[in-house]
Design a protein around this motif. Structure first.
Motif, PDB file in Angstrom:
ATOM      1  N   PRO A  80       1.595   8.979  -4.202  1.00 47.28           N
ATOM      2  CA  PRO A  80       2.234   7.821  -3.574  1.00 47.28           C
ATOM      3  C   PRO A  80       2.224   7.891  -2.046  1.00 47.28           C
ATOM      4  CG  PRO A  80       3.899   9.359  -4.325  1.00 47.28           C
ATOM      5  CD  PRO A  80       2.571   9.929  -4.746  1.00 47.28           C
ATOM      6  N   VAL A  81       2.162   6.713  -1.442  1.00 46.94           N
ATOM      7  CA  VAL A  81       2.209   6.579   0.013  1.00 46.94           C
ATOM      8  C   VAL A  81       3.400   5.681   0.342  1.00 46.94           C
ATOM      9  CG1 VAL A  81       0.976   5.816   2.078  1.00 46.94           C
ATOM     10  CG2 VAL A  81      -0.309   6.780   0.147  1.00 46.94           C
ATOM     11  N   PHE A  82       4.278   6.171   1.209  1.00 47.19           N
ATOM     12  CA  PHE A  82       5.477   5.429   1.599  1.00 47.19           C
ATOM     13  C   PHE A  82       5.357   4.976   3.045  1.00 47.19           C
ATOM     14  CE2 PHE A  82       6.754   8.323  -1.762  1.00 47.19           C
ATOM     15  CZ  PHE A  82       7.374   7.451  -2.645  1.00 47.19           C
ATOM     16  N   ALA A  83       5.640   3.716   3.303  1.00 49.74           N
ATOM     17  CA  ALA A  83       5.645   3.181   4.660  1.00 49.74           C
ATOM     18  C   ALA A  83       6.884   3.695   5.397  1.00 49.74           C
ATOM     19  CB  ALA A  83       5.660   1.652   4.630  1.00 49.74           C
ATOM     20  N   VAL A  84       6.695   4.091   6.638  1.00 50.04           N
ATOM     21  CA  VAL A  84       7.808   4.524   7.487  1.00 50.04           C
ATOM     22  C   VAL A  84       7.648   3.898   8.864  1.00 50.04           C
ATOM     23  CG1 VAL A  84       8.206   6.701   6.256  1.00 50.04           C
ATOM     24  CG2 VAL A  84       6.614   6.654   8.178  1.00 50.04           C
ATOM     25  N   ALA A  85       8.753   3.708   9.565  1.00 56.09           N
ATOM     26  CA  ALA A  85       8.704   3.127  10.898  1.00 56.09           C
ATOM     27  C   ALA A  85       8.147   4.114  11.922  1.00 56.09           C
ATOM     28  CB  ALA A  85      10.104   2.660  11.321  1.00 56.09           C
ATOM     29  N   ASP A  86       8.394   5.407  11.720  1.00 61.90           N
ATOM     30  CA  ASP A  86       7.972   6.445  12.669  1.00 61.90           C
ATOM     31  C   ASP A  86       7.550   7.679  11.884  1.00 61.90           C
ATOM     32  OD1 ASP A  86       7.960   8.688  14.431  1.00 61.90           O
ATOM     33  OD2 ASP A  86       9.463   7.775  15.719  1.00 61.90           O
ATOM     34  N   CYS A  87       6.257   7.915  11.810  1.00 61.60           N
ATOM     35  CA  CYS A  87       5.721   9.026  11.011  1.00 61.60           C
ATOM     36  C   CYS A  87       6.273  10.374  11.468  1.00 61.60           C
ATOM     37  CB  CYS A  87       4.196   9.019  11.087  1.00 61.60           C
ATOM     38  SG  CYS A  87       3.406  10.326  10.125  1.00 61.60           S
ATOM     39  N   ASP A  88       6.328  10.595  12.767  1.00 64.31           N
ATOM     40  CA  ASP A  88       6.802  11.886  13.266  1.00 64.31           C
ATOM     41  C   ASP A  88       8.269  12.123  12.921  1.00 64.31           C
ATOM     42  OD1 ASP A  88       4.485  13.083  15.184  1.00 64.31           O
ATOM     43  OD2 ASP A  88       4.463  10.894  15.191  1.00 64.31           O
ATOM     44  N   ALA A  89       9.088  11.076  13.015  1.00 68.56           N
ATOM     45  CA  ALA A  89      10.498  11.201  12.636  1.00 68.56           C
ATOM     46  C   ALA A  89      10.625  11.448  11.134  1.00 68.56           C
ATOM     47  CB  ALA A  89      11.271   9.947  13.043  1.00 68.56           C
ATOM     48  N   ALA A  90       9.785  10.793  10.338  1.00 68.89           N
ATOM     49  CA  ALA A  90       9.820  11.004   8.890  1.00 68.89           C
ATOM     50  C   ALA A  90       9.446  12.438   8.549  1.00 68.89           C
ATOM     51  CB  ALA A  90       8.893  10.023   8.181  1.00 68.89           C
ATOM     52  N   VAL A  91       8.447  13.005   9.242  1.00 69.30           N
ATOM     53  CA  VAL A  91       8.055  14.399   9.012  1.00 69.30           C
ATOM     54  C   VAL A  91       9.207  15.335   9.360  1.00 69.30           C
ATOM     55  CG1 VAL A  91       6.544  16.238   9.884  1.00 69.30           C
ATOM     56  CG2 VAL A  91       5.571  14.065   9.154  1.00 69.30           C
ATOM     57  N   ALA A  92       9.906  15.056  10.425  1.00 69.80           N
ATOM     58  CA  ALA A  92      11.070  15.871  10.783  1.00 69.80           C
ATOM     59  C   ALA A  92      12.136  15.790   9.693  1.00 69.80           C
ATOM     60  CB  ALA A  92      11.636  15.422  12.132  1.00 69.80           C
ATOM     61  N   ALA A  93      12.325  14.610   9.115  1.00 71.47           N
ATOM     62  CA  ALA A  93      13.295  14.462   8.031  1.00 71.47           C
ATOM     63  C   ALA A  93      12.832  15.213   6.778  1.00 71.47           C
ATOM     64  CB  ALA A  93      13.512  12.980   7.709  1.00 71.47           C
ATOM     65  N   VAL A  94      11.532  15.176   6.490  1.00 77.06           N
ATOM     66  CA  VAL A  94      10.993  15.909   5.342  1.00 77.06           C
ATOM     67  C   VAL A  94      11.294  17.396   5.488  1.00 77.06           C
ATOM     68  CG1 VAL A  94       8.842  16.669   4.236  1.00 77.06           C
ATOM     69  CG2 VAL A  94       9.181  14.245   4.739  1.00 77.06           C
ATOM     70  N   THR A  95      10.918  17.977   6.618  1.00 79.97           N
ATOM     71  CA  THR A  95      11.116  19.419   6.809  1.00 79.97           C
ATOM     72  C   THR A  95      12.602  19.766   6.926  1.00 79.97           C
ATOM     73  OG1 THR A  95      10.739  19.215   9.204  1.00 79.97           O
ATOM     74  CG2 THR A  95       8.837  19.769   7.824  1.00 79.97           C
ATOM     75  N   GLY A  96      13.385  18.863   7.476  1.00 79.39           N
ATOM     76  CA  GLY A  96      14.821  19.093   7.589  1.00 79.39           C
ATOM     77  C   GLY A  96      15.552  19.045   6.260  1.00 79.39           C
ATOM     78  N   ASN A  97      14.903  18.493   5.251  1.00 77.79           N
ATOM     79  CA  ASN A  97      15.513  18.385   3.924  1.00 77.79           C
ATOM     80  C   ASN A  97      14.835  19.272   2.891  1.00 77.79           C
ATOM     81  OD1 ASN A  97      17.742  16.269   3.907  1.00 77.79           O
ATOM     82  ND2 ASN A  97      16.133  15.250   5.080  1.00 77.79           N
ATOM     83  N   GLY A  98      14.121  20.305   3.345  1.00 74.68           N
ATOM     84  CA  GLY A  98      13.548  21.283   2.429  1.00 74.68           C
ATOM     85  C   GLY A  98      12.126  21.014   1.994  1.00 74.68           C
TER      86      GLY A  98
END
Length: 133
Positions: A80-98
């Motif tokens: 799956p591919v999810f649309a995000v407003a800011d890819c870099d911020a989404a990556v930070a959220a991914v790593t910040g949540n395990g």
């Protein structure tokens, strides 16, 4: 749909593209439009839902050998591919949540900024800030 935080594309990686097209075409009425991959790398089939025009395609299908499907132990799987407003911020959220990042973030011409990620259970997904057209 069509907004940050929503599913915007799906890809099926399979060892038998013909069988997958027959199954999903018969089940859902999906249509497939093959396009050649650069460098003779095979074909990528664009998926369009039944009753919708090609510009509403929602995914792709690609045949790969089982040894390239390592996350699923050689079995076909949906990516799956999810649309995000800011890819870099989404990556930070991914790593910040395990979660972890497998690739990116990087820019893909004509597509947008994307990263391939893994959730804590090793399910893969993509976050994408699409190019605005």
């Amino acid at each position: 749909m069509d907004a940050p935080g929503s599913l915007c594309w799906t890809e099926l990686y399979t060892t038998d593209a013909a069988a997958a097209k027959e199954f999903y075409g018969g089940l859902f009425g999906w249509r497939f439009g093959d396009m050649a991959l650069p460098g003779g790398g095979g074909a990528y089939a664009l998926i369009t839902p039944a009753g919708l025009p090609e510009e509403r395609m929602h995914g792709g299908l690609m045949e790969l050998p089982a040894e390239h499907l390592t996350l699923a132990q050689g079995r076909p799987y949906w990516h799956p591919v999810f649309a995000v407003a800011d890819c870099d911020a989404a990556v930070a959220a991914v790593t910040g949540n395990g979660g972890r990042v497998q690739m990116g973030p990087q820019d893909a011409e004509g597509v947008g900024r994307l990263a391939v990620c893994l959730d804590p259970a090793n399910a893969d997904f993509v976050v994408l800030t699409p190019v605005r057209g």
